[in-house]
Design a protein around this motif. Sequence first.
Motif, short mmCIF file in Angstrom:
data_model
loop_
_atom_site.label_atom_id
_atom_site.label_comp_id
_atom_site.label_asym_id
_atom_site.label_seq_id
_atom_site.Cartn_x
_atom_site.Cartn_y
_atom_site.Cartn_z
N LEU A 161 1.50 -1.40 -0.36
CA LEU A 161 0.11 0.29 -0.07
C LEU A 161 1.12 1.42 0.57
CD1 LEU A 161 -2.80 1.05 0.72
CD2 LEU A 161 -3.31 0.86 2.50
N GLN A 162 1.71 1.80 1.19
CA GLN A 162 2.69 2.51 0.37
C GLN A 162 3.40 2.45 -0.15
OE1 GLN A 162 5.28 1.97 3.46
NE2 GLN A 162 4.02 1.95 4.95
N LEU A 163 4.25 1.77 -1.25
CA LEU A 163 5.18 1.72 -2.71
C LEU A 163 3.74 2.23 -3.18
CD1 LEU A 163 6.69 -1.47 -2.55
CD2 LEU A 163 7.85 0.67 -2.13
N ASN A 164 2.33 1.51 -3.42
CA ASN A 164 1.33 2.06 -4.26
C ASN A 164 1.09 3.57 -3.92
OD1 ASN A 164 1.12 -0.18 -6.01
ND2 ASN A 164 -0.43 -1.37 -4.71
N ASN A 165 1.15 3.84 -2.68
CA ASN A 165 0.64 5.07 -2.99
C ASN A 165 1.54 6.23 -3.21
OD1 ASN A 165 -2.02 5.29 -1.82
ND2 ASN A 165 -1.69 4.61 0.51
N LYS A 166 2.72 6.46 -2.71
CA LYS A 166 3.75 6.55 -3.41
C LYS A 166 4.03 6.95 -4.61
CE LYS A 166 8.11 6.60 -0.25
NZ LYS A 166 8.70 5.92 0.44
N LYS A 167 3.29 5.82 -5.58
CA LYS A 167 3.86 5.79 -6.94
C LYS A 167 2.57 6.61 -8.05
CE LYS A 167 5.53 0.92 -8.02
NZ LYS A 167 6.19 0.00 -7.94
N ALA A 168 1.79 6.63 -7.48
CA ALA A 168 0.38 7.70 -7.35
C ALA A 168 0.67 8.90 -6.70
CB ALA A 168 -0.97 6.59 -6.47
N ALA A 169 1.78 8.57 -5.96
CA ALA A 169 1.20 10.29 -5.46
C ALA A 169 2.48 10.76 -6.59
CB ALA A 169 2.35 10.17 -3.69
N LYS A 170 3.79 10.40 -7.06
CA LYS A 170 4.08 10.80 -8.09
C LYS A 170 3.64 10.66 -9.53
CE LYS A 170 8.84 9.24 -5.87
NZ LYS A 170 10.30 8.08 -6.05
N ARG A 171 3.14 10.18 -9.84
CA ARG A 171 1.42 9.85 -10.99
C ARG A 171 1.12 11.66 -10.76
NH1 ARG A 171 0.93 3.92 -10.39
NH2 ARG A 171 -0.94 4.60 -9.62
N ALA A 172 0.97 11.40 -10.20
CA ALA A 172 0.08 13.18 -9.60
C ALA A 172 0.67 14.12 -9.32
CB ALA A 172 -1.02 12.72 -7.99
N VAL A 173 1.56 14.11 -9.21
CA VAL A 173 2.69 14.96 -9.03
C VAL A 173 2.68 15.48 -10.46
CG1 VAL A 173 4.52 16.31 -8.70
CG2 VAL A 173 3.35 15.15 -6.52
N ASN A 174 3.57 14.39 -11.23
CA ASN A 174 3.17 14.30 -12.69
C ASN A 174 2.49 15.50 -13.46
OD1 ASN A 174 6.61 13.93 -12.14
ND2 ASN A 174 5.85 11.95 -12.50
N ARG A 175 1.52 15.10 -13.44
CA ARG A 175 0.37 15.51 -14.02
C ARG A 175 -0.38 16.79 -13.76
NH1 ARG A 175 -4.22 11.46 -13.79
NH2 ARG A 175 -5.32 12.56 -14.93
N VAL A 176 0.19 16.46 -12.44
CA VAL A 176 -0.60 18.32 -11.81
C VAL A 176 1.16 19.43 -12.62
CG1 VAL A 176 -0.55 19.59 -10.12
CG2 VAL A 176 -1.93 17.28 -10.11
N SER A 177 2.06 18.77 -12.38
CA SER A 177 3.00 20.06 -13.31
C SER A 177 3.04 20.76 -14.20
CB SER A 177 4.75 18.88 -12.32
OG SER A 177 4.78 18.51 -13.10
N GLU A 178 2.60 19.24 -14.70
CA GLU A 178 2.20 19.40 -16.33
C GLU A 178 1.13 20.64 -16.87
OE1 GLU A 178 2.06 15.66 -18.45
OE2 GLU A 178 3.77 15.39 -17.86
N LEU A 179 0.17 19.85 -16.16
CA LEU A 179 -1.12 21.25 -15.99
C LEU A 179 -0.68 22.54 -15.66
CD1 LEU A 179 -4.40 21.54 -16.16
CD2 LEU A 179 -4.23 20.87 -13.90
N VAL A 180 -0.23 22.63 -14.97
CA VAL A 180 0.05 24.22 -14.21
C VAL A 180 1.28 24.76 -15.50
CG1 VAL A 180 1.24 25.09 -12.26
CG2 VAL A 180 -0.23 23.25 -11.93
N SER A 181 2.17 24.19 -15.71
CA SER A 181 3.21 24.13 -16.76
C SER A 181 2.35 24.92 -17.45
CB SER A 181 4.24 23.45 -16.61
OG SER A 181 5.71 23.81 -17.62
N ASP A 182 1.21 23.96 -18.92
CA ASP A 182 0.98 24.69 -19.80
C ASP A 182 0.07 25.93 -19.53
OD1 ASP A 182 2.40 22.87 -21.04
OD2 ASP A 182 0.25 20.97 -20.66
N ASN A 183 -0.75 25.77 -18.13
CA ASN A 183 -1.69 27.17 -17.94
C ASN A 183 -0.96 28.45 -17.35
OD1 ASN A 183 -3.79 25.45 -17.96
ND2 ASN A 183 -3.78 25.14 -15.47
N LEU A 184 0.58 28.21 -16.89
CA LEU A 184 1.40 29.38 -16.60
C LEU A 184 2.04 30.05 -18.13
CD1 LEU A 184 2.71 31.08 -14.67
CD2 LEU A 184 4.15 29.16 -14.69
N ARG A 185 2.10 28.89 -19.19
CA ARG A 185 2.51 28.98 -20.64
C ARG A 185 1.86 29.79 -21.38
NH1 ARG A 185 4.88 24.68 -21.03
NH2 ARG A 185 6.72 25.65 -21.57
N SER A 186 0.39 29.36 -20.99
CA SER A 186 -1.33 30.39 -21.40
C SER A 186 -1.10 31.74 -20.96
CB SER A 186 -2.65 29.49 -22.06
OG SER A 186 -2.64 29.28 -20.48
#
Length: 124
Positions: A15-40
Amino acid sequence: MVSGLEELQRNLVKLQLNNKKAAKRAVNRVSELVSDNLRSNTPYDANASDNLRDDIKTTGITGSAKGEISKDIGFGKKTGWRFHFPEFGTTKQAPQGFAQRTINQSQSEALAIYEEELRKGNQL
């Protein structure tokens, strides 16, 4: 149903390993979203040689050892020093507030991404 202490420990580690992976995936997706919004949202001057919009940087994942997984999004050293002029304004320029607008624009979608990834991560 868990039959023994060893199986319980294995499930907790999984469960801990899955949550870390899920957290990393979420942070990567959110950083792409915010970066694209900031660019626009970042003001752009076609006549200028160095634009803030062209110098948006995203760091790698940090804090995973402490359990605080994050990424920093901002402007590079080349143009970042002048970010505060259009954001907060000067005596001769009205504030544009593009960074705050980006945060407000991205907040609800970012929370939805975090929720979706954590739900996926909690499934064993």
